[in-house]
Write an enzyme that holds these catalytic residues in place. Structure first.
Site, PDB file in Angstrom:
ATOM      1  N   LYS A  12      72.528  -1.855  53.644  1.00 45.07           N
ATOM      2  CA  LYS A  12      71.685  -1.514  54.803  1.00 45.07           C
ATOM      3  C   LYS A  12      70.409  -2.337  54.755  1.00 45.07           C
ATOM      4  CE  LYS A  12      68.426   0.466  52.281  1.00 45.07           C
ATOM      5  NZ  LYS A  12      67.078  -0.009  52.121  1.00 45.07           N
ATOM      6  N   ASP A 140      68.610   6.999  50.708  1.00 41.68           N
ATOM      7  CA  ASP A 140      69.516   6.172  51.517  1.00 41.68           C
ATOM      8  C   ASP A 140      70.932   6.742  51.574  1.00 41.68           C
ATOM      9  OD1 ASP A 140      67.451   4.349  51.791  1.00 41.68           O
ATOM     10  OD2 ASP A 140      68.149   3.081  50.142  1.00 41.68           O
TER      11      ASP A 140
HETATM   12  P1  ATP Z   1      66.848   1.636  45.652  1.00 40.52           P
HETATM   13  O1  ATP Z   1      65.973   1.237  46.804  1.00 40.52           O
HETATM   14  O2  ATP Z   1      67.604   2.916  45.871  1.00 40.52           O
HETATM   15  O3  ATP Z   1      66.181   1.559  44.314  1.00 40.52           O
HETATM   16  P2  ATP Z   1      68.078  -0.939  45.764  1.00 40.52           P
HETATM   17  O4  ATP Z   1      68.758  -1.193  47.041  1.00 40.52           O
HETATM   18  O5  ATP Z   1      66.764  -1.597  45.565  1.00 40.52           O
HETATM   19  O6  ATP Z   1      68.005   0.604  45.591  1.00 40.52           O
HETATM   20  P3  ATP Z   1      70.351  -0.888  44.024  1.00 40.52           P
HETATM   21  O7  ATP Z   1      71.243  -2.050  44.083  1.00 40.52           O
HETATM   22  O8  ATP Z   1      70.826   0.378  44.620  1.00 40.52           O
HETATM   23  O9  ATP Z   1      68.969  -1.372  44.589  1.00 40.52           O
HETATM   24  O10 ATP Z   1      69.950  -0.667  42.493  1.00 40.52           O
HETATM   25  C1  ATP Z   1      68.853   0.132  42.116  1.00 40.52           C
HETATM   26  C2  ATP Z   1      69.083   0.706  40.720  1.00 40.52           C
HETATM   27  O11 ATP Z   1      70.197   1.606  40.778  1.00 40.52           O
HETATM   28  C3  ATP Z   1      69.421  -0.323  39.666  1.00 40.52           C
HETATM   29  O12 ATP Z   1      68.522  -0.125  38.600  1.00 40.52           O
HETATM   30  C4  ATP Z   1      70.826  -0.002  39.213  1.00 40.52           C
HETATM   31  O13 ATP Z   1      70.986  -0.118  37.812  1.00 40.52           O
HETATM   32  C5  ATP Z   1      71.024   1.451  39.628  1.00 40.52           C
HETATM   33  N1  ATP Z   1      72.420   1.756  40.047  1.00 40.52           N
HETATM   34  C6  ATP Z   1      73.068   2.885  39.823  1.00 40.52           C
HETATM   35  N2  ATP Z   1      74.294   2.860  40.360  1.00 40.52           N
HETATM   36  C7  ATP Z   1      74.440   1.670  40.961  1.00 40.52           C
HETATM   37  C8  ATP Z   1      75.499   1.046  41.681  1.00 40.52           C
HETATM   38  N3  ATP Z   1      76.670   1.643  41.919  1.00 40.52           N
HETATM   39  N4  ATP Z   1      75.285  -0.190  42.183  1.00 40.52           N
HETATM   40  C9  ATP Z   1      74.093  -0.798  41.988  1.00 40.52           C
HETATM   41  N5  ATP Z   1      73.074  -0.262  41.294  1.00 40.52           N
HETATM   42  C10 ATP Z   1      73.227   0.965  40.782  1.00 40.52           C
END
Ligand code: ATP
Length: 295
Positions: A12, A140
């Site tokens: 997203k 999210d």
């Molecule tokens: P957010 O804004 O929720 O922190 P993001 O979009 O910046 O998310 P993500 O790719 O969701 O980033 O990763 C954020 C954190 O979530 C990372 O530290 C990662 O280790 C952890 N994480 C847990 N499960 C997952 C998954 N299935 N895929 C990616 N990251 C994950």
């Protein structure tokens, strides 16, 4: 009963992201416009004995994603199992394409996908009540558990108004060589505001219904505080704007910087890689959410 199903867990972007007051619970209320991208992880869930998760793929960080119990996709399956007493075992396979820690909601997309997959195979589907399981997993996740490509979200992301999705547009994602922890971004924002939060405002639905209107509204409260610590964020947004992006800003809490282009005018990826000096992913905004496929 179906024992296996798969879906593309689409990333997203937030076309609008306002962080409002901090609740007594410690969480900040948000006001946001979510829109799905075509970029996504491939997620498959099989119902079997034991519990496992296997994440691989081009965007996996070298250090991995930690223990299974900390993976948002695994936690969403456990939450489903605890809620309805099924399934006792599952095997989750994820092919990661969404950059991790990039503000593109990768973990949340996987979690939402697992909830949708389980509900599609479930002996007792939860339907709309899936959102109750999604909400505690992160701001999210409720949106990611729906079949709406675009929505206004508020509260902790658990209050959603589905919006008619905008026509698909080309998107360039510039990926800096660092991740931003969401918790840090909230801390920086609180520091910069010294207790003040955004004032009264009204959103005009007509503006949410066209790219022209969205271009006037598009803003992200995290952009300037993250750019103050990581000047590359502002530089990348400038490069995307110079390449013709109608909207260029930080995605979520970063670190990805997104550029949305007019249909007729997307720049070649190679020239963006040259001008930004960083990895660039070309994708599009999505008008629909991928359907679950039962195997
Ligand atoms: P957010 O804004 O929720 O922190 P993001 O979009 O910046 O998310 P993500 O790719 O969701 O980033 O990763 C954020 C954190 O979530 C990372 O530290 C990662 O280790 C952890 N994480 C847990 N499960 C997952 C998954 N299935 N895929 C990616 N990251 C994950």
């Amino acid at each position: 009963m179906t024992r296996s199903a798969r879906v593309v867990a689409q990333a997203k972007i937030n076309l609008l992201l306002h962080v409002l007051a901090r609740e007594t619970s410690g969480y900040h209320a948000i006001e946001t416009v979510f829109l799905r991208l075509e970029l996504g992880d491939d997620v498959r869930v099989r119902i079997e004995s034991g519990r496992s998760i296997d994440c691989r793929g081009a965007s996996m960080p070298a250090e991995g994603l930690g223990v299974p119990e900390s993976n948002l996709a695994y936690r969403s399956a456990v939450a489903y199992s605890e809620a309805i007493g099924w399934p006792s075992g599952f095997a989750i396979e994820i092919e990661k394409r969404i950059p991790v820690g990039g503000g593109l909601g990768g973990g949340s997309a996987d979690a939402g996908a697992v909830l949708r997959l389980l509900d599609a195979m479930s002996p007792r589907p939860l339907g709309k009540n899936l959102l109750e399981l999604a909400a505690p997993l992160g701001a999210d996740v409720p949106f990611m558990a729906t079949e709406h490509a675009m929505a206004l979200g508020w509260g902790r992301g658990e209050r959603l108004l589905a919006l008619p999705p905008l026509p698909s547009r080309p998107v360039m994602l510039a990926i800096p060589p660092f991740a931003i922890a969401t918790r840090d971004a909230y801390g920086w924002l609180a520091e910069s505001r010294e207790g003040c939060v955004p004032g009264a405002t009204i959103l005009d639905p007509a503006q949410l219904g066209s790219w022209g209107g969205i271009a006037q509204l598009a803003t992200n409260d995290f952009h300037s505080v993250v750019a103050a610590r990581q000047p590359m964020v502002a530089e990348l947004a400038d490069e995307l704007r110079a390449a013709g992006a109608a909207i260029a800003m930080l995605s979520g809490s970063g670190s990805t910087v997104l550029g949305i282009f007019d249909e007729a005018d997307p720049p070649p990826v190679a020239s963006l890689v040259r001008s930004t000096g960083h990895a660039v992913i070309a994708t599009r905004t999505s008008e629909r959410v991928a359907a679950v496929a039962l195997d």
